[in-house]
Design a protein around this motif. Structure first.
Motif, PDB file in Angstrom:
ATOM      1  N   GLN A  64     -11.850  -1.177   5.304  1.00  0.00           N
ATOM      2  CA  GLN A  64     -11.169  -1.632   4.097  1.00  0.00           C
ATOM      3  C   GLN A  64     -12.117  -2.511   3.299  1.00  0.00           C
ATOM      4  O   GLN A  64     -12.572  -3.543   3.783  1.00  0.00           O
ATOM      5  CB  GLN A  64      -9.892  -2.404   4.433  1.00  0.00           C
ATOM      6  CG  GLN A  64      -9.043  -2.732   3.210  1.00  0.00           C
ATOM      7  CD  GLN A  64      -7.713  -3.360   3.584  1.00  0.00           C
ATOM      8  OE1 GLN A  64      -7.611  -4.180   4.482  1.00  0.00           O
ATOM      9  NE2 GLN A  64      -6.641  -2.958   2.872  1.00  0.00           N
ATOM     10  N   LEU A 112       0.830  -1.198   0.000  1.00  0.00           N
ATOM     11  CA  LEU A 112       0.000   0.000   0.000  1.00  0.00           C
ATOM     12  C   LEU A 112       0.866   1.250   0.000  1.00  0.00           C
ATOM     13  O   LEU A 112       1.752   1.388   0.842  1.00  0.00           O
ATOM     14  CB  LEU A 112      -0.880   0.024   1.259  1.00  0.00           C
ATOM     15  CG  LEU A 112      -1.639  -1.244   1.625  1.00  0.00           C
ATOM     16  CD1 LEU A 112      -2.437  -1.035   2.912  1.00  0.00           C
ATOM     17  CD2 LEU A 112      -2.560  -1.664   0.503  1.00  0.00           C
ATOM     18  N   PHE A 132      -4.684   6.507   1.478  1.00  0.00           N
ATOM     19  CA  PHE A 132      -4.104   5.243   1.032  1.00  0.00           C
ATOM     20  C   PHE A 132      -4.502   4.945  -0.405  1.00  0.00           C
ATOM     21  O   PHE A 132      -5.645   5.171  -0.803  1.00  0.00           O
ATOM     22  CB  PHE A 132      -4.588   4.081   1.916  1.00  0.00           C
ATOM     23  CG  PHE A 132      -3.899   3.996   3.239  1.00  0.00           C
ATOM     24  CD1 PHE A 132      -4.334   4.762   4.314  1.00  0.00           C
ATOM     25  CD2 PHE A 132      -2.817   3.160   3.419  1.00  0.00           C
ATOM     26  CE1 PHE A 132      -3.706   4.688   5.543  1.00  0.00           C
ATOM     27  CE2 PHE A 132      -2.177   3.078   4.648  1.00  0.00           C
ATOM     28  CZ  PHE A 132      -2.626   3.849   5.706  1.00  0.00           C
ATOM     29  N   GLY A 133      -3.562   4.393  -1.170  1.00  0.00           N
ATOM     30  CA  GLY A 133      -3.899   3.833  -2.460  1.00  0.00           C
ATOM     31  C   GLY A 133      -4.595   2.497  -2.278  1.00  0.00           C
ATOM     32  O   GLY A 133      -4.704   1.982  -1.157  1.00  0.00           O
ATOM     33  N   THR A 134      -5.055   1.923  -3.384  1.00  0.00           N
ATOM     34  CA  THR A 134      -5.806   0.673  -3.302  1.00  0.00           C
ATOM     35  C   THR A 134      -4.898  -0.547  -3.176  1.00  0.00           C
ATOM     36  O   THR A 134      -5.383  -1.646  -2.956  1.00  0.00           O
ATOM     37  CB  THR A 134      -6.714   0.500  -4.528  1.00  0.00           C
ATOM     38  OG1 THR A 134      -5.920   0.641  -5.700  1.00  0.00           O
ATOM     39  CG2 THR A 134      -7.813   1.546  -4.530  1.00  0.00           C
ATOM     40  N   GLY A 135      -3.580  -0.345  -3.304  1.00  0.00           N
ATOM     41  CA  GLY A 135      -2.642  -1.439  -3.068  1.00  0.00           C
ATOM     42  C   GLY A 135      -2.281  -2.208  -4.332  1.00  0.00           C
ATOM     43  O   GLY A 135      -3.051  -2.264  -5.293  1.00  0.00           O
ATOM     44  N   GLY A 146     -10.963  -3.257  -3.528  1.00  0.00           N
ATOM     45  CA  GLY A 146     -10.840  -2.255  -4.584  1.00  0.00           C
ATOM     46  C   GLY A 146     -10.935  -0.817  -4.117  1.00  0.00           C
ATOM     47  O   GLY A 146     -10.882   0.102  -4.938  1.00  0.00           O
ATOM     48  N   MET A 147     -11.087  -0.595  -2.792  1.00  0.00           N
ATOM     49  CA  MET A 147     -11.295   0.778  -2.298  1.00  0.00           C
ATOM     50  C   MET A 147     -10.125   1.274  -1.459  1.00  0.00           C
ATOM     51  O   MET A 147     -10.025   2.442  -1.181  1.00  0.00           O
ATOM     52  CB  MET A 147     -12.554   0.842  -1.437  1.00  0.00           C
ATOM     53  CG  MET A 147     -13.823   0.473  -2.157  1.00  0.00           C
ATOM     54  SD  MET A 147     -14.311   1.741  -3.320  1.00  0.00           S
ATOM     55  CE  MET A 147     -14.842   3.030  -2.210  1.00  0.00           C
ATOM     56  N   GLY A 148      -9.268   0.388  -1.014  1.00  0.00           N
ATOM     57  CA  GLY A 148      -8.204   0.839  -0.130  1.00  0.00           C
ATOM     58  C   GLY A 148      -8.734   1.137   1.262  1.00  0.00           C
ATOM     59  O   GLY A 148      -9.931   1.022   1.538  1.00  0.00           O
ATOM     60  N   LEU A 149      -7.857   1.541   2.136  1.00  0.00           N
ATOM     61  CA  LEU A 149      -8.221   1.921   3.498  1.00  0.00           C
ATOM     62  C   LEU A 149      -8.830   3.319   3.493  1.00  0.00           C
ATOM     63  O   LEU A 149      -8.253   4.256   2.954  1.00  0.00           O
ATOM     64  CB  LEU A 149      -6.981   1.927   4.399  1.00  0.00           C
ATOM     65  CG  LEU A 149      -6.460   0.571   4.841  1.00  0.00           C
ATOM     66  CD1 LEU A 149      -5.009   0.674   5.284  1.00  0.00           C
ATOM     67  CD2 LEU A 149      -7.316   0.036   5.983  1.00  0.00           C
TER      68      LEU A 149
END
Lengths: 112, 113
Positions: B37, A87, A102-105, B40-43
């Motif tokens: 969480q 992330l 945060f990005g979506t990872g 597809g959306m992230g934290l």
């Protein structure tokens, strides 16, 4: 808000090197984190960059270019246990103070 | 040190029911956070606290309330659960603000039917 882009998935081979990129909007930028998250577990801190350049920590390194709105996480000598989501998180300055997004990872799969 | 702990680990609710998620940290951190969480959306930040007795709204606060009566505890409440609140909830803490690394709890997996 802050737009953060990272690839959704990557696959690499055990023992190899992989680079995970993260791009973001430069306006208001005030720092960038990388976290690792194994499936079903909590995120854990990997690195923090606020100045341009490369930060090295063992097999993991993180690079930042503030002017380009770009960071990457470099993982060397990949091991199976490195299979996880990575992330990217950006701090940006707003009228209400600093915010962290945060990005979506990036889901990394390490194969034999 | 236990770090950040969360209870419960799993919960299933029916629409309209209420519940409270408890987060505790033993690191004497000032800041505490609640995230959700989703795939597809992230934290996404729900609410946060910059110290005992303070709370503030994050990115997605609707349908949730929080309290920080003691420095080490941060409670997240759902007054009337909705299926859209099905998610994994993470609590985190940091010594100070956004420039410090956050330590995350193990998460609570909530399903609302």
């Amino acid at each position: 808000g802050q737009n953060i882009d990272q690839p959704t998935e990557m696959t690499a081979t055990e023992g190899a090197i992989v680079q995970i990129n993260c791009t973001y909007q430069t306006s208001g930028f005030n720092g960038l984190f990388w976290y690792q998250q194994h499936a079903g577990e909590a995120p854990t801190f990997l690195s923090y960059n606020v100045l341009d350049g490369l930060e090295e920590k063992g097999r993991f390194s993180s690079f930042l270019s503030r002017s380009k709105g770009y960071s990457y996480l470099l993982l060397k000598e990949l091991q199976m246990k490195d299979s996880a989501s990575y992330l990217c998180a950006v701090i940006w300055v707003t009228g209400g103070g600093n915010k962290l997004t945060f990005g979506t990872g990036t889901q990394l799969k390490v194969e034999l | 040190n236990a770090g950040v702990t969360q209870t419960p680990k799993f919960r299933v609710l029916k629409t309209g029911q209420s519940m409270t998620l408890l987060c505790a940290q033993d690191m004497n951190h000032e800041y505490m956070y609640w995230y959700r969480q989703d795939p597809g959306m992230g934290l996404r930040l729900i609410h946060y606290s910059v110290g005992e007795g303070t709370t503030a709204k994050g990115e997605v606060p609707d349908g949730y309330n929080v309290s920080r009566l003691k420095k080490q505890n941060f409670l997240l409440g759902l007054e009337s659960a909705a299926p859209s609140q099905t998610s994994v909830y993470f609590c985190a803490s940091s010594y100070r603000g956004t420039g410090n690394e956050q330590f995350f709890g193990p998460g609570t997996r909530l399903t609302v039917l």
